[in-house]
Each structure stands twice: as C-alpha cells, then as structure tokens.
Design an enzyme around this catalytic site. Sequence first.
Site, PDB file in Angstrom:
ATOM      1  N   HIS A  88       0.864  -1.190   0.000  1.00 54.87           N
ATOM      2  CA  HIS A  88       0.000   0.000   0.000  1.00 54.87           C
ATOM      3  C   HIS A  88       0.894   1.232   0.000  1.00 54.87           C
ATOM      4  O   HIS A  88       1.192   1.790   1.051  1.00 54.87           O
ATOM      5  CB  HIS A  88      -0.928  -0.033   1.215  1.00 54.87           C
ATOM      6  N   THR A 124      -8.666  -0.518   1.828  1.00 49.06           N
ATOM      7  CA  THR A 124     -10.079  -0.441   2.225  1.00 49.06           C
ATOM      8  C   THR A 124     -10.734   0.866   1.782  1.00 49.06           C
ATOM      9  O   THR A 124     -11.882   0.882   1.364  1.00 49.06           O
ATOM     10  CB  THR A 124     -10.182  -0.505   3.774  1.00 49.06           C
ATOM     11  N   ASP A 308       1.985  -6.934   2.249  1.00 51.31           N
ATOM     12  CA  ASP A 308       0.860  -6.083   2.669  1.00 51.31           C
ATOM     13  C   ASP A 308       1.387  -4.829   3.368  1.00 51.31           C
ATOM     14  O   ASP A 308       0.734  -4.261   4.249  1.00 51.31           O
ATOM     15  CB  ASP A 308      -0.096  -6.853   3.600  1.00 51.31           C
TER      16      ASP A 308
HETATM   17 ZN    ZN Z   1      -6.060  -6.891   1.795  1.00 57.21          ZN
END
Ligand code: ZN
Length: 412
Positions: A88, A124, A308
């Site tokens: 991210h 998200t 992640d």
């Molecule tokens: Zn995820």
Amino acid sequence: MTKAFFYIIYFVSIMDIERGIKMALLIKNAKVYNPEFLGVKDLLIINDKIVKIAESIDEDKVISILDCEIIDSKDKYVVPGFIDSHQHFLGGGGEGGFKTRTPEIKLTDIVKGGVTTAIGCLGTDSVTRNLRSLLAKARALEEEGITTHMYTGSYRIPVNTINKGIREDIILIDKILGVGEIAIEDHRSSQPTFEEFKKVIAEASNGGMLAGKAGVVNIHMGGGKNGLGYLYKIIEEGILSPQKMLPTHVNRSQELLEQGRDYAKIGGFIDLTTSSSEAVEEKNQCAADLKYLLDENVPYQNITLSSDAQGSLPRFNENGKMVGMKIGKVTSLFETIRSAVLDYDINLETALTLITKNPAEIFQLNSKGVIKEDHKADLVLIDRDDLKIDTVIANGKILFQNKKPTVKGTFE
Ligand code: ZN
C-alpha cells in the site's frame, strides 16, 4: 586473452558506443542462488544490467578499462532482488476513523526489506485515496531507484479506475499490470455477486491480453464462510483462466489455508501475507503456514508471499468493533523466508523462489526474479551465517550496504 576478458571488452565496446557506461560493479566470489544454486561466481554489472556471470572475472583487467566498484562477497549469498506483489504505497486503513489512516511508504522502508520490485494497490479506503495519487507515488519510487508497478481498481466493485474501465487502464497505463486488491468474503467488501466478480476477472484478462501484460487480479480474501468459492466457480465454468487470479491473505485462518492448499493443488496460485495481524510470540506464523503447505505437497511453484506493507492490520471484536491496529512492514517478507529456512528447514532455493521467480512469472516481469546475464541487476547480498540482508542493489545501483541505506527517499 581469457574468455572472460574478451567478453568484458566486447560488452564495454558495444555499450560504450551505444549508450555510455554510467555505473560498473564487479561482485566477486558470490555464492549465487538464481534462485537455483549456481555455485560460486563473479558477476559483472554495467549500468542496470548483469552483463556477465563467470567462474572468475579478473578484477585487475576490469579496473584497467572501467571505473568499477568491486564488492567481495565471499561470506555472502547473492540472490535476486525480491518482488512484492502487494504494497500500500499510499498507506491504507482508516478502519478506526480518519486518524487511523496509515502513512505513505518511504523508499528505505522497501529497500531495507530487500524488495527491488513492488506492486502498489489501494486498500479499504478508495474514497480519500485514489489511483492517480497511487500512480504518482509509484512513479516517485521508481525515480528514487526501485522498479514499481500498480493495480487499478479498488476493494469495492464497481471498481475505481483512471480511464473508462479496467481494460482501458491496463492497456493505456504502462505501470498498471492488473486489478487489485478486490475484496471478497469480508465485511469491508462491497459484497459483490459472483457475476460482478467474474466481470472483473474477464476485463483484467482481456486488458492483459491486448497489452501483453499479466492482467492478474489480486483478490483480498476475508474470513467469510464461502472462502475461495467464487474462484472455484470460475474454474468450474472453464471459460476464464485461473492463472489470472491471485488470492491473497490465504493464511488468514487455518480453514482458508486448507482451502488454499486444495486450490493450489489443482493449479491455482495462492499468496500468503507475511505481515500478520496477530501477535505471534517469537514464532513466524507465516513460515509455519508455508511449512504446512509444503508438507501437504502443495507445489511451491503455485505459492507466492507478499508483505501487505503499509496496510492497516486491524483487529475487530465479535461485534465488528476495531480493538487494535498495526501497520504491515516490507521487512516481514524476508523475515518469513529467513524463518522458513532457519526454523522450519525449508531449503533456501524453494523459499527464495516464492518471492523472486514465482511472482516474476505470474506478473510476466521479464528480466526480473532470476539472476541471469542480460537481466536487470536487482540483487540482494545476504550473510551466509545468519541470513541477514547486507546489501541491496536495484537497477545496478547500491541502495543499501553494510545493513544501512546508502540512498534515501527525497524527503527522508
Ligand atoms: Zn487486503
């Protein structure tokens, strides 16, 4: 004239004339895992490429014709730079309100984990984070020294895109390789129907086909009971290729891991997340999960690991209230490999393959993931005695050496 010296003169003359030599680096006495073990070799790097791998390259002769830095790596393993398919870049999260939006990633966060190629995604929150910013961040990281790619799309379906749709983004924007992360089986997902999900896979694989790219969909797996059900249904229908789907967080629970085991055995790819949301005392749970899969005879060619990084790792109670949060780290990727080798007796070749050759093949990153002549000079030097990362070279440039960053991000 030795054969090696002949090659050097050959490469130097060709490259000198054609584009000039900006950087040259000679790595001596490297115990090379390409990720398969190649033996002890010398590697000559000119600009961003490995131009020669040989039993011995004479450093005096190289120095006489090239301004070349020499690294003696006799106590090191030399392995391909790692490929992390799920970071991210912009941060993620927000599950506990605005103050829990996690921060952007920095160059050194990535490099100290040995990662030289990273693929970025939104998380998200696809309202206050967007794909244009993600593209700019990917470009910034590339300017700072590593190789980056990204996914279009978002957690929710219908997905966010930059152009008209998924297909257009993959075809028109170089950095975009596929779609992700698309969330299913999670209370944070848009609860897509199977038909909605299937359309995303179709658009990604068609865009990929037309652009000569992977067109892979990175699928965030939540803890829902249907698990990999949608992916199995794609396989049953027999129209779309399962090779275009990479479910991630498959090590979220033992139940999902067992489903992932069966899914990989019939040819699907699965991705394990190395940043764990659970505190596991002095034990790398992801390495233990990997050991389980290999003991269950899952082909290692069907497994990848990703970090992640910079994503939020929220913990929710039974009422869905967030009760804690951590941030994913790139360094967890190689920590897992290290634990797999040192604590779980998984051989180094197999473990390295999961973060080098496998993702390079799945994402069609030619000239990455394998140490080979003419490939990109993306390398990690690891201490032989305790498997700690010592040096990271990306695109032929040393970004980390003696366990410290040598290049920092613009605002670090
Ligand atoms: Zn995820």
